[in-house]
Design an enzyme around this catalytic site. Sequence first.
Site, short mmCIF file in Angstrom:
data_model
loop_
_atom_site.label_atom_id
_atom_site.label_comp_id
_atom_site.label_asym_id
_atom_site.label_seq_id
_atom_site.Cartn_x
_atom_site.Cartn_y
_atom_site.Cartn_z
N ARG A 107 -6.72 5.41 8.84
CA ARG A 107 -6.48 4.06 9.36
C ARG A 107 -6.97 3.86 10.80
O ARG A 107 -7.21 2.74 11.22
CB ARG A 107 -4.98 3.73 9.28
CG ARG A 107 -4.40 3.78 7.87
CD ARG A 107 -4.87 2.59 7.04
NE ARG A 107 -4.43 2.68 5.65
CZ ARG A 107 -3.25 2.28 5.21
NH1 ARG A 107 -2.35 1.80 6.05
NH2 ARG A 107 -2.96 2.37 3.93
N ARG B 116 -3.97 -5.72 6.07
CA ARG B 116 -2.93 -5.78 7.10
C ARG B 116 -3.41 -6.46 8.38
O ARG B 116 -2.63 -6.66 9.32
CB ARG B 116 -2.43 -4.37 7.44
CG ARG B 116 -1.86 -3.65 6.24
CD ARG B 116 -1.03 -2.46 6.66
NE ARG B 116 0.07 -2.87 7.53
CZ ARG B 116 0.85 -2.02 8.20
NH1 ARG B 116 0.66 -0.74 8.08
NH2 ARG B 116 1.82 -2.46 8.97
N HIS C 207 -0.41 9.47 9.03
CA HIS C 207 -0.44 8.97 10.40
C HIS C 207 -0.03 10.12 11.32
O HIS C 207 0.69 11.02 10.88
CB HIS C 207 0.58 7.83 10.61
CG HIS C 207 0.09 6.47 10.24
ND1 HIS C 207 0.90 5.54 9.62
CD2 HIS C 207 -1.10 5.84 10.43
CE1 HIS C 207 0.22 4.41 9.44
NE2 HIS C 207 -0.99 4.57 9.92
N ASP D 254 2.61 -0.62 13.46
CA ASP D 254 1.16 -0.47 13.37
C ASP D 254 0.38 -1.56 14.09
O ASP D 254 -0.81 -1.40 14.36
CB ASP D 254 0.74 -0.42 11.90
CG ASP D 254 1.17 0.88 11.23
OD1 ASP D 254 1.14 1.93 11.90
OD2 ASP D 254 1.55 0.85 10.05
N ASP E 92 2.98 -5.24 3.68
CA ASP E 92 3.29 -4.07 4.51
C ASP E 92 3.78 -4.44 5.91
O ASP E 92 3.95 -3.57 6.77
CB ASP E 92 2.05 -3.19 4.62
CG ASP E 92 1.52 -2.80 3.25
OD1 ASP E 92 2.14 -1.95 2.60
OD2 ASP E 92 0.50 -3.38 2.82
N LEU F 251 0.83 -1.21 0.00
CA LEU F 251 0.00 0.00 0.00
C LEU F 251 0.87 1.26 0.00
O LEU F 251 1.87 1.32 0.70
CB LEU F 251 -0.87 0.02 1.27
CG LEU F 251 -1.84 -1.15 1.47
CD1 LEU F 251 -2.39 -1.14 2.89
CD2 LEU F 251 -2.97 -1.08 0.46
N CYS G 140 8.00 3.59 11.90
CA CYS G 140 7.13 2.49 11.44
C CYS G 140 7.81 1.12 11.47
O CYS G 140 7.16 0.09 11.58
CB CYS G 140 6.69 2.70 10.00
SG CYS G 140 6.25 4.37 9.55
#
Length: 255
Positions: free
Chosen positions: A133, A87, A163, A68, A62, A20, A250
């Site tokens: 998200r 995800r 984010h 995340d 991802d 993504l 991340c």
Amino acid sequence: MSIFKNVIAKTPGKSYVGGLTTSDLGTPDYDKLLVQHEAYVETLKKCGVEVTLLSPSEEFPDSTFVEDAAVLTSNFAVITNPGAESRNGEIVEIESVLKDFYEKFYYIKAPGTLDGGDILQADNSFFIGISERTNEEGARQLKEILEGEGFEATIIPLKKFFHLKTGIAYLGNNKMVVAGEFVDHPAFDSYEKIVISSQDEYSANCIRVNDFVIIPKGYEETKRQINEAGYETIELDMSEVRKQDGGLSCLSLRF
């Protein structure tokens, strides 16, 4: 600022290049990405942490963005419910790995969605971003969990950032790196701000790991400001990570 002892990271699989993204920076170069990821892991070790490196999962393009899948404190772990459906399965592996480190778990439950990239801890305070998200219900659940454990939690609807941590980082000692919509945001008025210009916005996603602040390579003004604030910086080339909307934070869970 607590001392980090452990880090979980995950080697990207070949499927990463088809993952993504909202950026238009081109398709990642997988070989170059692996070199950059390896440098990232080695740098974390230099910062004095023990790294648990997970193997690639081709079915989850991802999944190298392990941040995340969980929100971690010193006493408990929150397993998230990632906002991108593709995800969602990533949380299974992360939970099983975290069982080696934690006994107390909480869970974000549907219809709540939450990405760890939307969560920033600053000492006893947490900031929770509502994004594409992380939805209101997910944010509300996390706020309830955190407040029940004695933390303060503030929900911040995002205007432009992908984010929350795309545009903000906490360095400890009441110092906050801010960019874009967070520069004048009232939620951060009590912090000493290191303001990142719009052209250097990507570098706002930096991470303090014990005695070092890791920043993306190529942002001299950001480096200067963080150095002047009294921190030693390490620069890493993040070109292939950036192509998939990724940043320094991340790629790891730090605790």
